[in-house]
Each structure stands twice: as C-alpha cells, then as structure tokens.
Design a protein around this motif. Structure first.
Motif, PDB file in Angstrom:
ATOM      1  N   SER A 211       0.679  -1.185   0.046  1.00 18.70           N
ATOM      2  CA  SER A 211      -0.055   0.249  -0.003  1.00 18.70           C
ATOM      3  C   SER A 211       0.924   1.425   0.120  1.00 18.70           C
ATOM      4  O   SER A 211       1.926   1.352   0.652  1.00 18.70           O
ATOM      5  CB  SER A 211      -0.958  -0.065   1.149  1.00 18.70           C
ATOM      6  OG  SER A 211      -1.781   1.215   1.129  1.00 18.70           O
ATOM      7  N   LEU A 212       0.465   2.198  -0.669  1.00 16.65           N
ATOM      8  CA  LEU A 212       0.956   3.743  -0.551  1.00 16.65           C
ATOM      9  C   LEU A 212      -0.248   4.469  -0.742  1.00 16.65           C
ATOM     10  O   LEU A 212      -1.088   4.511  -1.527  1.00 16.65           O
ATOM     11  CB  LEU A 212       1.960   3.766  -1.885  1.00 16.65           C
ATOM     12  CG  LEU A 212       2.589   5.208  -2.049  1.00 16.65           C
ATOM     13  CD1 LEU A 212       3.428   5.043  -2.961  1.00 16.65           C
ATOM     14  CD2 LEU A 212       1.652   6.336  -2.374  1.00 16.65           C
ATOM     15  N   ARG A 213      -0.161   5.299   0.295  1.00 14.24           N
ATOM     16  CA  ARG A 213      -1.443   6.431   0.661  1.00 14.24           C
ATOM     17  C   ARG A 213      -0.885   7.580   0.886  1.00 14.24           C
ATOM     18  O   ARG A 213       0.260   7.823   1.776  1.00 14.24           O
ATOM     19  CB  ARG A 213      -2.382   5.756   1.750  1.00 14.24           C
ATOM     20  CG  ARG A 213      -2.945   4.658   1.326  1.00 14.24           C
ATOM     21  CD  ARG A 213      -3.550   3.775   2.294  1.00 14.24           C
ATOM     22  NE  ARG A 213      -4.863   4.778   2.586  1.00 14.24           N
ATOM     23  CZ  ARG A 213      -5.876   4.130   3.000  1.00 14.24           C
ATOM     24  NH1 ARG A 213      -6.015   2.861   3.494  1.00 14.24           N
ATOM     25  NH2 ARG A 213      -7.057   4.786   3.243  1.00 14.24           N
ATOM     26  N   GLU A 214      -1.529   8.592   0.492  1.00 18.72           N
ATOM     27  CA  GLU A 214      -1.228   9.969   0.839  1.00 18.72           C
ATOM     28  C   GLU A 214      -2.306  10.805   1.887  1.00 18.72           C
ATOM     29  O   GLU A 214      -2.033  11.787   2.165  1.00 18.72           O
ATOM     30  CB  GLU A 214      -1.098  10.914  -0.368  1.00 18.72           C
ATOM     31  CG  GLU A 214       0.040  10.385  -1.089  1.00 18.72           C
ATOM     32  CD  GLU A 214       0.145  11.057  -2.423  1.00 18.72           C
ATOM     33  OE1 GLU A 214      -0.761  11.303  -3.311  1.00 18.72           O
ATOM     34  OE2 GLU A 214       1.456  11.646  -2.607  1.00 18.72           O
ATOM     35  N   CYS A 215      -3.123   9.838   2.570  1.00 14.63           N
ATOM     36  CA  CYS A 215      -3.794  10.250   3.858  1.00 14.63           C
ATOM     37  C   CYS A 215      -4.576  11.320   3.607  1.00 14.63           C
ATOM     38  O   CYS A 215      -4.481  12.399   4.326  1.00 14.63           O
ATOM     39  CB  CYS A 215      -2.772  10.407   4.814  1.00 14.63           C
ATOM     40  SG  CYS A 215      -1.679   9.195   5.301  1.00 14.63           S
ATOM     41  N   GLN A 216      -5.347  11.340   2.623  1.00 17.93           N
ATOM     42  CA  GLN A 216      -6.160  12.598   2.314  1.00 17.93           C
ATOM     43  C   GLN A 216      -7.085  12.784   3.254  1.00 17.93           C
ATOM     44  O   GLN A 216      -7.492  11.774   3.930  1.00 17.93           O
ATOM     45  CB  GLN A 216      -7.065  12.289   0.910  1.00 17.93           C
ATOM     46  CG  GLN A 216      -7.705  11.382   0.594  1.00 17.93           C
ATOM     47  CD  GLN A 216      -8.507  11.372  -0.430  1.00 17.93           C
ATOM     48  OE1 GLN A 216      -9.339  12.302  -0.804  1.00 17.93           O
ATOM     49  NE2 GLN A 216      -8.201  10.345  -1.273  1.00 17.93           N
ATOM     50  N   PRO A 217      -7.600  13.990   3.641  1.00 19.62           N
ATOM     51  CA  PRO A 217      -8.257  14.304   5.064  1.00 19.62           C
ATOM     52  C   PRO A 217      -9.887  13.721   4.710  1.00 19.62           C
ATOM     53  O   PRO A 217     -10.252  13.579   3.917  1.00 19.62           O
ATOM     54  CB  PRO A 217      -8.651  15.807   4.898  1.00 19.62           C
ATOM     55  CG  PRO A 217      -8.092  16.147   3.457  1.00 19.62           C
ATOM     56  CD  PRO A 217      -7.191  15.283   2.860  1.00 19.62           C
ATOM     57  N   ARG A 218     -10.146  13.409   5.941  1.00 19.82           N
ATOM     58  CA  ARG A 218     -11.536  12.554   6.087  1.00 19.82           C
ATOM     59  C   ARG A 218     -12.331  13.643   6.492  1.00 19.82           C
ATOM     60  O   ARG A 218     -12.578  13.838   7.669  1.00 19.82           O
ATOM     61  CB  ARG A 218     -11.130  11.265   7.109  1.00 19.82           C
ATOM     62  CG  ARG A 218     -10.570  10.276   6.245  1.00 19.82           C
ATOM     63  CD  ARG A 218     -11.352   9.345   5.485  1.00 19.82           C
ATOM     64  NE  ARG A 218     -12.126   8.680   6.507  1.00 19.82           N
ATOM     65  CZ  ARG A 218     -11.592   7.274   6.740  1.00 19.82           C
ATOM     66  NH1 ARG A 218     -10.548   6.780   6.210  1.00 19.82           N
ATOM     67  NH2 ARG A 218     -12.674   6.445   7.300  1.00 19.82           N
ATOM     68  N   GLU A 219     -13.529  13.649   5.853  1.00 15.43           N
ATOM     69  CA  GLU A 219     -14.700  14.441   6.214  1.00 15.43           C
ATOM     70  C   GLU A 219     -15.275  14.389   7.315  1.00 15.43           C
ATOM     71  O   GLU A 219     -15.713  15.266   7.907  1.00 15.43           O
ATOM     72  CB  GLU A 219     -15.643  14.585   4.842  1.00 15.43           C
ATOM     73  CG  GLU A 219     -16.396  15.755   4.640  1.00 15.43           C
ATOM     74  CD  GLU A 219     -17.064  15.910   3.435  1.00 15.43           C
ATOM     75  OE1 GLU A 219     -16.726  15.097   2.442  1.00 15.43           O
ATOM     76  OE2 GLU A 219     -17.960  16.693   3.209  1.00 15.43           O
ATOM     77  N   PRO A 236      -0.809  17.412   0.446  1.00 18.11           N
ATOM     78  CA  PRO A 236      -0.525  16.255   1.244  1.00 18.11           C
ATOM     79  C   PRO A 236       0.529  16.440   2.451  1.00 18.11           C
ATOM     80  O   PRO A 236       1.629  16.987   2.235  1.00 18.11           O
ATOM     81  CB  PRO A 236       0.025  15.057   0.224  1.00 18.11           C
ATOM     82  CG  PRO A 236       1.035  16.119  -0.950  1.00 18.11           C
ATOM     83  CD  PRO A 236       0.036  17.368  -0.734  1.00 18.11           C
ATOM     84  N   LEU A 237       0.127  16.159   3.688  1.00 23.16           N
ATOM     85  CA  LEU A 237       0.905  16.124   4.739  1.00 23.16           C
ATOM     86  C   LEU A 237       1.686  14.849   5.103  1.00 23.16           C
ATOM     87  O   LEU A 237       2.692  14.869   5.799  1.00 23.16           O
ATOM     88  CB  LEU A 237       0.143  16.558   5.872  1.00 23.16           C
ATOM     89  CG  LEU A 237      -0.453  17.872   5.910  1.00 23.16           C
ATOM     90  CD1 LEU A 237      -1.117  18.407   7.121  1.00 23.16           C
ATOM     91  CD2 LEU A 237       0.405  19.096   5.610  1.00 23.16           C
TER      92      LEU A 237
END
Ligand SMILES: C[S@@+](CC[C@H](N)C(=O)[O-])C[C@H]1O[C@@H](n2cnc3c(N)ncnc32)[C@H](O)[C@@H]1O
Length: 247
Positions: A211-219, A236-237
């Motif tokens: 997996s590779l994720r950029e942790c987008q904000p979760r509404e 992206p943080l």
C-alpha cells in the motif's frame, strides 16, 4: 546543523514535549486526527492476536488502541526519555510497555513480531534501509510493516514561517539529506528523501509493497468545519507505506 536537535532528544526539551502532545491530541485541528490516523487504522485492519512492535512510539497512543482491539502484545520503542515515561504511564494496567531504544539500534530475533508500526518517526532517521532490514529480519513470514512519515513534499523545504501557511514551497526535492526544521517551538533535524526512495528502500529490504497512501483528509472527522477541511485538502502532509514479508 548547529542548534538543531536530533530525533528523541528533541522531544525531551520540556516546552517541545508539552506543545507537541497538546497539538497531537487536539482533535480537528490536529492533522494526525483528520488525515493520518484514519488511513493508518484502515491499513492496520484486524490486529487481534498479533505481536506488535511500534518504532518511535511517542506516548503510545496507538498502543492502547491496538491492545483494546485484541493484539497479543505491544512493545513501543522511543528515543525520548520523556516519551518513554508518558508511554508507560498511558499503558499502566495493560500488558503493553515502552522501552528507550533508538530506532537505528533496534534488532530482535527472527519471528519476534507479526506487525511493525511506525508513525511519523522514520523521517528522523538518516538511513532507513538498515532499519527496514532489521524490521524484515524480525517479522514472522507474512508479517507486515505499516509506517507513516511527513510527506516528502513537506520535508523538502522549510519556508521558516511560523504563521498558518497559505502557500507551500517544494524545493530541492531530489536532494536527499538533513533539513533543520523550525517546529513546535524548537529546531529539529528531519531527513528528506523522495517518495521513490521510500518505496525502493522497502523493496530492496525484501518487502512486497502492499500500500501507498497520501492520507487525504477524512470529511467525517471535521465536525462540519468546512474551512479546515478545505485547508487540509490543499497539500499532502503524510505518506503511508505498507509492506509484507513474503519470504
Ligand atoms: C512525531 S513523534 C510521533 C510519536 C508517535 N509515533 C505518534 O504518532 O504519536 C516522533 C517520535 O519519534 C521519536 N524518535 C525520533 N527519532 C527517534 C530515533 N532515532 N529513535 C527512537 N525514537 C525516535 C521521538 O522521540 C518521538 O516520540
């Protein structure tokens, strides 16, 4: 790099320690809470029965979550004496524990752990390849590693501003190495590397990238704060990577 603290010792500076923990546990205004944590928990999935190692565990907040979710054991390692104390206090009454060990010095016998977690600690490490090799060596076959770091677009360059940012600069992206960073009321050394460097280091140490994720904000974590959600959607943080020991 004079005046810039390395890894664990940075968190032993009392005002840094206090400021970091109050920011880290501040709900919607903490990017960990709205971005990194939901991606991490989703990626960790079921942990029941697993022996978990956490590198750079801080106050072991995730340790309590994983123990409540039924993991068989939890060991956190951290290079900050203040964090080790906070982690052990938080885990009192559970089977989990925290020890003071630098990530760079860690090793354990084969098949000691089934899951290695590391949240926002590997960008304090100069050379992550030996660390990932040590992780691979002590995981059981099929064991997993899941880690997050400050996203390389952020570690590339520090504008030095102490205000809330309205713009971000990416610079010297392909120049790996240390960056002195103004953060949490102090100056710390982060090690910049590219997204590709992280992926290659995982693969070279024998992991299969899962997996590779950029942790987008979760509404659903913003309590209706649309301005904060819009701000967190800009850049992206965090970068999350996961791998499995297949051999
Ligand atoms: C940003 S904090 C994250 C703490 C925790 N993982 C969390 O997400 O709440 C980074 C942690 O890594 C630890 N750390 C940094 N460099 C380290 C090193 N070389 N060896 C061990 N711990 C280190 C610090 O002491 C600090 O607790």
């Amino acid at each position: 790099m004079t005046g810039s603290e390395r890894g664990g010792s940075f968190y032993d500076v009392p005002h840094v320690f206090e400021r970091y923990l109050s920011h880290r546990h501040s709900g919607v205004s903490s990017p960990n809470y709205v971005m990194e944590e939901p991606a991490l928990l989703e990626e960790l999935g079921t942990v029941a029965g697993l022996r978990v190692l956490d590198l750079g565990c801080g106050d072991a907040a995730i340790g309590q979550v994983l123990l409540n979710a039924g993991c068989r054991s939890y060991l956190g390692l951290d290079g900050s004496a203040a964090m080790v104390e906070a982690g052990n206090a938080a885990l009192r009454g559970t089977s989990g524990r925290v020890e003071m060990v630098d990530i760079e010095d860690f090793s354990a016998p084969p098949s000691s752990f089934d899951l290695i977690v590391s949240r926002l600690a590997f960008h304090y490490v100069n050379d992550i390849q030996p660390v990932l090799a040590a992780c691979h060596a002590c995981l059981s076959p099929g064991g997993r590693i899941v880690f997050t770091v400050v996203h390389p677009v952020l570690t590339s360059y520090d504008s030095g501003t102490r205000e809330k940012r309205t713009s971000w600069v990416v610079d010297d992206y392909f120049v790996d190495g240390p960056r002195a960073r103004s953060w949490m009321g102090g100056t710390v050394t982060w090690f910049h590397r590219t997204v590709e460097d992280y992926v290659v280091a995982l693969m070279r140490t024998g992991f299969t990238l899962t997996s590779l994720r950029e942790c987008q904000p979760r509404e659903d974590r913003f309590n209706g704060d649309v301005a904060e959600l819009a701000r967190r959607r800009r850049v992206p943080l965090f970068l999350l990577l996961a791998g499995t020991r297949t051999g």
